[in-house]
Design an enzyme around this catalytic site. Structure first.
Site, PDB file in Angstrom:
ATOM      1  N   GLU A 275      39.818  68.694  28.580  1.00 45.21           N
ATOM      2  CA  GLU A 275      39.868  68.060  27.266  1.00 45.21           C
ATOM      3  C   GLU A 275      39.764  69.169  26.245  1.00 45.21           C
ATOM      4  OE1 GLU A 275      36.976  65.689  24.439  1.00 45.21           O
ATOM      5  OE2 GLU A 275      37.549  64.428  26.127  1.00 45.21           O
ATOM      6  N   CYS A 309      35.472  66.333  19.534  1.00 42.45           N
ATOM      7  CA  CYS A 309      36.913  66.485  19.773  1.00 42.45           C
ATOM      8  C   CYS A 309      37.704  65.260  19.333  1.00 42.45           C
ATOM      9  CB  CYS A 309      37.174  66.751  21.255  1.00 42.45           C
ATOM     10  SG  CYS A 309      36.490  68.315  21.847  1.00 42.45           S
TER      11      CYS A 309
END
Length: 538
Positions: A275, A309
């Site tokens: 990720e 994120c």
């Protein structure tokens, strides 16, 4: 210990501070030495200094690891993994329900450590507690289903019986980031362990205390010795050594670093899941409930001071409601309460470091120099702590501004106007990233239609990020420059396995037999293939 903190921190016996405007936090003297026992470390290794961004002061010193320690960690993990792999999946998953309860039982202490190491608010720290509990519960209940042997359609119905098995990769290397000290340190490791692997974990040095406390709880939950090895050190040395020896790579971090990780894994033909970065967009449609959308935008943009994120950095608003929404949103942003208390009630905490503060300052200054207008915030708050920065809203941001396309990873969001849903989708997709997105509309069906057109791994309707993130049975990850692979759900555990097809042929081979000429056999098989099509056999 000095005077304990507010009620939320008092029961933990872990953190203390004098009740001043900016308290000098300290952890209990026994905690760091106890947690340090789980770090594989050799004499002479560089030590790790744990500091709190709230004040910039030292919390504790922990032993670091060497590349040689990483080699020992893998040797130990491989030995333990052989026996673990032979254990039924249902039995491997049992420790997770115990971990679920231990995390909830010790949540106050965990939230103290999360706040101290990341600078976030207590509410955002609790999100990590919820995440770990949810992931633990999900895989405790569903891992056996995901991993069990299943039947597949054979080459020739009845005559070919096919099964699909899932074998563990071996030892998974997990390199975790600093921004979610509890969640990102262990939630990727848990399905890897339940899948029958061992794990070598390198938490970020900034989040080492929280990660080690979580590992201690995993030990208490009953995970057999040797399966989870912990090393500490810089990403360039210890972190790279962890990834270079892994049978499967799990990395969370920046896109720039992730590309290098992927290249090194590919050179060894080793699988990887990552990720990475995001420049996530939230669309407020013309029919949205503007008050709810404004509340949601505050959470989506400024949770964990934007150091998430999947946080929103681009607000896309339909022009028919843009003025009203902007007024509501800016008012709510200006009313946000900033603070460093280890207590409930603050809306935003601190950035993690001087480097992260500098990035935010540079992005804001660059945008202003490019013609952008500051609607809220726009300045640092050293009176609150060395790395505090006000939640900031920009308008009229030109395409040339750095923050238009580059991830800030801080409390900065820009507002853009669009004239239609089509333009909103195009704007959301105008990015090399594709991690998370948000759509606000009173019509869920319309929201789903818009979501399906957005190139992002997760899209939330009438929520910023928590709805998709907390859906542990569904995959989560990024498209484009936002990463590879998925966490959560079936994908989140099967990625740690090698799929194996075992097909048994009965009665006769798939070849001419009993003296049948090849041409006759081929015609017979052709008839069978047509019959399979008519019978809708895939």
């Amino acid at each position: 210990m000095t005077d304990t903190l507010q009620d939320s921190a008092a029961p933990t016996d872990t953190v203390a501070a004098r009740k001043t405007a900016r308290p000098p936090y300290a952890i209990a003297p026994h905690l760091a030495p106890r947690l340090a026992r789980r770090v594989l470390s050799s004499p002479g290794a560089d030590s790790i200094e744990c500091v709190t961004p709230f004040t910039g002061e030292l919390l504790a010193t922990l032993p670091g690891s060497t590349v040689e320690d990483v080699e020992v960690a893998y040797k130990t993990a491989r030995t333990a993994q052989r026996k673990w792999a032979a254990t039924p999946a249902r039995d491997r998953a049992r420790f997770l329900l115990k971990l679920h309860d231990l995390v909830l039982k010790n949540q106050d202490e965990l939230m103290d450590l999360i706040q101290l190491e990341s600078g976030k608010t207590r509410r955002n720290a609790f999100e990590e507690v919820m995440d770990v509990a949810g992931v633990s519960r999900h895989y405790a209940r569903r891992a056996n289903h995901y991993l069990k042997q299943r039947r597949a359609l054979g080459a020739v119905p009845v005559l070919t019986q096919t099964r699909v098995l899932h074998h563990p990769k071996g030892v998974v290397g997990v390199v975790a980031p600093w921004n979610y000290p509890l969640s990102m340190s262990i939630t990727d490791a848990l399905p890897a362990l339940v899948a029958g692997n061992a794990v070598v974990l390198r938490p970020d040095s900034q989040s080492a205390l929280t990660a080690l406390r979580a590992v201690e709880l995993i030990d208490q939950a009953g995970l057999p010795t040797g399966l989870l090895q912990v090393v500490l050190g810089s990403g360039a040395t210890v972190g790279q050594a962890v990834l270079d020896q892994a049978d499967y790579v799990m990395f969370t971090g920046s896109t720039k670093t992730g590309i290098g990780v992927a290249q090194r894994a590919a050179a060894r033909l080793t699988g990887a899941s990552m990720e990475l970065g995001g420049k996530n967009a939230m669309y407020v449609a013309a029919d949205a409930n503007l008050n709810k959308a404004a509340d949601g935008a505050v959470r989506a943009c400024f949770s964990s001071a934007g150091q998430l994120c999947i946080s929103i950095e681009r607000l896309v608003v339909h022009e028919s409601v843009a003025d009203e929404f902007t007024k509501l949103f800016v008012k709510k942003v200006q009313a946000m309460k900033l603070g460093s208390d280890l207590a409930w009630g603050n809306d935003m905490g601190s950035l993690i470091s001087a480097n992260q503060l500098k990035t935010v300052v540079d992005h804001v200054q660059n945008a202003k120099a490019s013609g952008a207008v500051v609607l809220a915030g726009g300045k640092a708050r050293p009176d609150l702590g060395p790395y505090f920065y006000e939640p900031t809203v920009l308008a009229n941001v030109p395409d040339s501004a750095t923050c238009r396309r580059c991830e800030t990873f801080g409390p900065l969001v820009s507002i853009y106007r669009v004239s239609s849903d089509r333009e909103a989708v195009a704007f959301a997709n105008d990015s090399e990233y594709g991690l998370n997105a948000s759509v606000w509309t009173k019509k869920i069906r319309r929201g789903r239609q818009l979501a399906a057109q957005i190139k992002a791994g997760t899209v939330n309707i009438n929520e910023g990020y928590v709805a998709a993130w907390g859906s542990n049975g569904a995959p989560m990850g990024g498209m484009g420059q936002s990463g590879l692979g998925r966490r959560h759900g079936a994908e989140g555990i099967l990625k740690y396995t090698e799929s194996q097809t075992v097909a048994a042929q009965h009665v006769m081979p798939i070849a001419p037999s009993f003296g049948v000429p090849e041409k006759v056999w081929a015609k017979t098989m052709s008839v069978g293939l047509r019959a399979m099509k008519l019978g809708r056999l895939s």
